[in-house]
Write a protein that holds these residues in place. Structure first.
Motif, PDB file in Angstrom:
ATOM      1  N   SER A  91      13.420   0.612   5.706  1.00 19.44           N
ATOM      2  CA  SER A  91      14.380   0.417   6.797  1.00 19.44           C
ATOM      3  C   SER A  91      15.203   1.673   7.005  1.00 19.44           C
ATOM      4  O   SER A  91      15.553   2.361   6.048  1.00 19.44           O
ATOM      5  N   SER A  96       8.410  -2.733   2.384  1.00 17.96           N
ATOM      6  CA  SER A  96       9.175  -2.417   3.592  1.00 17.96           C
ATOM      7  C   SER A  96       9.965  -1.125   3.427  1.00 17.96           C
ATOM      8  O   SER A  96      10.236  -0.681   2.326  1.00 17.96           O
ATOM      9  N   ARG A 102       7.612  -3.487   8.058  1.00 18.92           N
ATOM     10  CA  ARG A 102       7.143  -4.419   7.024  1.00 18.92           C
ATOM     11  C   ARG A 102       5.632  -4.257   6.932  1.00 18.92           C
ATOM     12  O   ARG A 102       4.924  -4.411   7.917  1.00 18.92           O
ATOM     13  N   THR A 135      13.022  -1.631  10.849  1.00 19.45           N
ATOM     14  CA  THR A 135      12.366  -1.938   9.577  1.00 19.45           C
ATOM     15  C   THR A 135      10.868  -2.027   9.794  1.00 19.45           C
ATOM     16  O   THR A 135      10.413  -2.701  10.717  1.00 19.45           O
TER      17      THR A 135
END
Length: 93
Positions: free
Chosen positions: A24, A22, A89, A87
């Motif tokens: 962010s 991930s 993912r 974010t």
């Protein structure tokens, strides 16, 4: 990052955090109402920010993420009733 810098406000701090699977981007600006988050990924939709823009940035990120098997998650407020976080993912290889 560009959206966080534009829409977070002139004094906002922007944080980028990358981890396994991930990445962010978070700002501590005014944020957006939680019920507006789903529409921000639609083309030409913009939040209430006075910053200039076409409303395509998050829509493009959402499309590219989906086509790549990733997922875009938006969150606001983040802490203390303000802030915005996006974010990505990534799917397990």
């Amino acid at each position: 990052m560009d959206n966080a810098l534009k829409h977070g406000g002139p004094a906002a701090q922007v944080t980028v955090q990358a981890g396994p699977g991930s990445i962010s981007v978070r700002d501590d600006g005014p944020g957006v109402p939680p019920d507006s988050l789903t529409r921000l990924v639609r083309p030409f939709e913009r939040g209430a920010s006075a910053a200039e823009g076409s409303g395509l940035g998050l829509a493009m990120v959402e499309t590219i993420a989906r086509q790549s098997g990733a997922q875009l998650e938006l969150r606001s407020p983040v802490a203390g009733g303000h802030g915005f976080e996006a974010t990505l993912r990534f799917a397990d290889p």
